[in-house]
Design a protein around this motif. Sequence first.
Motif, PDB file in Angstrom:
ATOM      1  N   VAL A  15      -8.501   0.064   5.105  1.00  0.00           N
ATOM      2  CA  VAL A  15      -8.013  -0.946   4.037  1.00  0.00           C
ATOM      3  C   VAL A  15      -6.524  -0.633   4.664  1.00  0.00           C
ATOM      4  O   VAL A  15      -5.291  -1.171   3.890  1.00  0.00           O
ATOM      5  CB  VAL A  15      -8.157  -0.637   3.205  1.00  0.00           C
ATOM      6  N   HIS A  37       1.046  -1.154  -0.224  1.00  0.00           N
ATOM      7  CA  HIS A  37      -0.116  -0.232   0.197  1.00  0.00           C
ATOM      8  C   HIS A  37       0.576   1.367  -0.454  1.00  0.00           C
ATOM      9  O   HIS A  37       1.967   1.206   0.943  1.00  0.00           O
ATOM     10  CB  HIS A  37      -0.860   0.323   0.655  1.00  0.00           C
ATOM     11  N   HIS A  51      -8.989  -5.828  -2.009  1.00  0.00           N
ATOM     12  CA  HIS A  51      -7.476  -7.053  -1.720  1.00  0.00           C
ATOM     13  C   HIS A  51      -8.335  -8.618  -2.183  1.00  0.00           C
ATOM     14  O   HIS A  51      -8.442  -9.504  -1.947  1.00  0.00           O
ATOM     15  CB  HIS A  51      -7.328  -7.381  -0.035  1.00  0.00           C
ATOM     16  N   GLU A 105       0.630  -9.743   0.603  1.00  0.00           N
ATOM     17  CA  GLU A 105       0.607  -8.096   0.555  1.00  0.00           C
ATOM     18  C   GLU A 105       2.309  -8.660  -0.137  1.00  0.00           C
ATOM     19  O   GLU A 105       2.400  -7.556  -1.321  1.00  0.00           O
ATOM     20  CB  GLU A 105       0.844  -6.953   0.557  1.00  0.00           C
ATOM     21  N   HIS A 112      -5.598  -6.021  10.348  1.00  0.00           N
ATOM     22  CA  HIS A 112      -5.425  -5.093   8.770  1.00  0.00           C
ATOM     23  C   HIS A 112      -6.669  -5.408   7.577  1.00  0.00           C
ATOM     24  O   HIS A 112      -7.179  -6.364   7.746  1.00  0.00           O
ATOM     25  CB  HIS A 112      -4.192  -5.398   7.882  1.00  0.00           C
TER      26      HIS A 112
HETATM   27 ZN   LIG Z   1      -4.540  -4.030   2.309  1.00  0.00          ZN
END
Ligand SMILES: [Zn+2]
Length: 330
Positions: free
Chosen positions: A231, A73, A147, A286, A211
């Motif tokens: 997020v 992110h 996501h 991620e 998260h």
């Molecule tokens: Zn994320």
Amino acid sequence: MIGRRTRTSIALAATALAASLTLTACGGSSSARSADGKLNVVASFYPMEYLAQQIGKDHVAVTDLTAAGVEPHDLELTAKQVATVQKADAIVYLKGLQPTVDQAVDQSSAKYRIDAVAASPLVDHHLDEGTDPANGQKPAGPAGDPHIWLDPARYAAIAKSVGDGFAKADPAHADDYRKNTDELVGKLDALDKDFQAGLKDARTKTFVTSHAAFGYLADHYGLTQVAINGVDPESEPTPARLAQVQKAAKDNGVTTIFFETLVSPKLADTVAKDLGLKTAVLDPLEGVKDPAKDDYLTVMKQNLANLQAALGAPATTPATTPAATPAATS
Ligand SMILES: [Zn+2]
């Protein structure tokens, strides 16, 4: 840019002639393949890189814009990375997750831009409720929850679009891309079945995570995600949000607060301590810290096992688990 008929003629040319002649057929734009004969692919972050590698195998050279172990992110790109995006033959990315990547893709001359969102449209999970706009924290916005890769069924749909994209970008190897896509989709289908079977008899369907990455996974398997954060994994929850989480945990018999691997577990630890609960990892994939050891499938299987333990679901024998090393005979 190029029409279907042009693509067909490229396909024929690529099959019959050397790559250099394909260049002519493309009207002088950059070749779909680099000097070493590989398709130059840029992937925006781990889940996209994994698809590109699994589907492209030896026919592609993949550059991941997000280094292993880095939280994607709000990634900032270096000038060199922007140039790499500019020169790519194909890009595999997820529009809406990384604004700087989206910008670089818009400015790129890459002919083949495979956007995961085109294969699996985003849903607004109202994840902004955990953040406070007054503190300058931005809500998920109209683009929705990015996501999508954490639902194996959606990830399989994205895999198919990557396979189609590679087949168009490099028609000479289209059959291999299709075969590799089918193989991967088969593994994702098996993973999906494992999740269905593994979670259907859970004692509680509610899980708490630091998260808010698991909205699609929750939707697909009939679970409820309660996220401490929005997020943005680095944001701080408000006291009001913490009180809501506390109530949801108590009302639903929650035993575990999940935290993720790329961000400090401090917040999850504090909340768990306050409520007298355990902590465990739920990995949003991620990034993968050690790509030599773990990949999408192994991490998702571990996520399933951790969810089963936290939700009081009976342990199941996953169909996707590779056979254990055979015991030495006699
Ligand atoms: Zn994320």
